[in-house]
Design an enzyme around this catalytic site. Structure first.
Site, PDB file in Angstrom:
ATOM      1  N   ARG A   1       0.849  -1.201   0.000  1.00 55.23           N
ATOM      2  CA  ARG A   1       0.000   0.000   0.000  1.00 55.23           C
ATOM      3  C   ARG A   1       0.876   1.240   0.000  1.00 55.23           C
ATOM      4  O   ARG A   1       1.801   1.365   0.787  1.00 55.23           O
ATOM      5  CB  ARG A   1      -0.908   0.026   1.214  1.00 55.23           C
ATOM      6  CG  ARG A   1      -1.606   1.387   1.328  1.00 55.23           C
ATOM      7  CD  ARG A   1      -2.979   1.332   1.775  1.00 55.23           C
ATOM      8  NE  ARG A   1      -3.576   2.668   1.745  1.00 55.23           N
ATOM      9  CZ  ARG A   1      -4.597   3.016   2.447  1.00 55.23           C
ATOM     10  NH1 ARG A   1      -5.165   2.137   3.253  1.00 55.23           N
ATOM     11  NH2 ARG A   1      -5.108   4.215   2.362  1.00 55.23           N
TER      12      ARG A   1
ATOM     13  N   ARG B   1      -6.309   1.708  -4.045  1.00 55.77           N
ATOM     14  CA  ARG B   1      -5.244   1.202  -3.195  1.00 55.77           C
ATOM     15  C   ARG B   1      -5.219  -0.318  -3.265  1.00 55.77           C
ATOM     16  O   ARG B   1      -6.217  -0.950  -3.558  1.00 55.77           O
ATOM     17  CB  ARG B   1      -5.431   1.668  -1.765  1.00 55.77           C
ATOM     18  CG  ARG B   1      -6.789   1.311  -1.202  1.00 55.77           C
ATOM     19  CD  ARG B   1      -7.119   1.923   0.125  1.00 55.77           C
ATOM     20  NE  ARG B   1      -7.386   3.315   0.230  1.00 55.77           N
ATOM     21  CZ  ARG B   1      -8.541   3.917  -0.035  1.00 55.77           C
ATOM     22  NH1 ARG B   1      -9.538   3.234  -0.508  1.00 55.77           N
ATOM     23  NH2 ARG B   1      -8.703   5.186   0.171  1.00 55.77           N
TER      24      ARG B   1
ATOM     25  N   ASP C   1      -6.817  -1.882   2.071  1.00 52.90           N
ATOM     26  CA  ASP C   1      -7.250  -0.860   3.019  1.00 52.90           C
ATOM     27  C   ASP C   1      -7.889  -1.578   4.202  1.00 52.90           C
ATOM     28  O   ASP C   1      -8.962  -2.164   4.068  1.00 52.90           O
ATOM     29  CB  ASP C   1      -8.244   0.095   2.364  1.00 52.90           C
ATOM     30  CG  ASP C   1      -8.682   1.221   3.281  1.00 52.90           C
ATOM     31  OD1 ASP C   1      -7.903   1.616   4.165  1.00 52.90           O
ATOM     32  OD2 ASP C   1      -9.813   1.714   3.102  1.00 52.90           O
TER      33      ASP C   1
ATOM     34  N   ASP D   1      -9.474  -1.171   7.856  1.00 52.30           N
ATOM     35  CA  ASP D   1     -10.059  -0.169   8.737  1.00 52.30           C
ATOM     36  C   ASP D   1     -10.572  -0.812  10.013  1.00 52.30           C
ATOM     37  O   ASP D   1     -11.070  -1.940   9.988  1.00 52.30           O
ATOM     38  CB  ASP D   1     -11.247   0.531   8.065  1.00 52.30           C
ATOM     39  CG  ASP D   1     -10.844   1.409   6.906  1.00 52.30           C
ATOM     40  OD1 ASP D   1      -9.795   2.068   7.004  1.00 52.30           O
ATOM     41  OD2 ASP D   1     -11.580   1.454   5.907  1.00 52.30           O
TER      42      ASP D   1
END
Length: 107
Positions: A37, A46, A49, A51
């Site tokens: 990344r 990307r 990711d 989260d």
């Protein structure tokens, strides 16, 4: 942007009590970096990711970490798998279940 196909997934984890959300964030960013990344354009395409959407009922607002994730209630690609995983989970700020958030977004 907007033409890429993405694979979205929501995972529920049990984390040892001694692990803080900040430690966990550091680890997820380390994984993102190992997988290539590169942070260039905000909201851009990307490779990966990761989260943190929730951390139990924690409400945290800091420069580098906001829990619950501030945009999850606006993202069908997050709520749809969450409805399958944990439909009765209640958002600690909005006080609505994942099912209610999902239904609100559809209507």
């Amino acid at each position: 942007p907007g033409t890429q196909n993405y694979l979205n997934q929501v995972v529920e984890l049990m984390v040892a009590a001694k692990v803080s959300p900040h430690d966990f964030l550091d680890k997820t960013q380390e994984i993102e970096n190992q997988l290539g990344r590169i942070r260039t354009v905000k909201w851009g395409d990307r490779t990966i990711d990761l989260d943190i959407l929730f951390w139990n009922n924690l409400i945290l607002k800091e420069d580098n970490l906001i829990i619950p994730h501030p945009l999850l209630q606006n993202r069908l690609f997050v709520l749809e798998p969450m409805v399958e995983l944990n439909p009765q989970l209640v958002h600690p700020v909005l006080k609505l279940s994942i099912t209610e958030l999902f239904d609100n977004l559809l209507n």
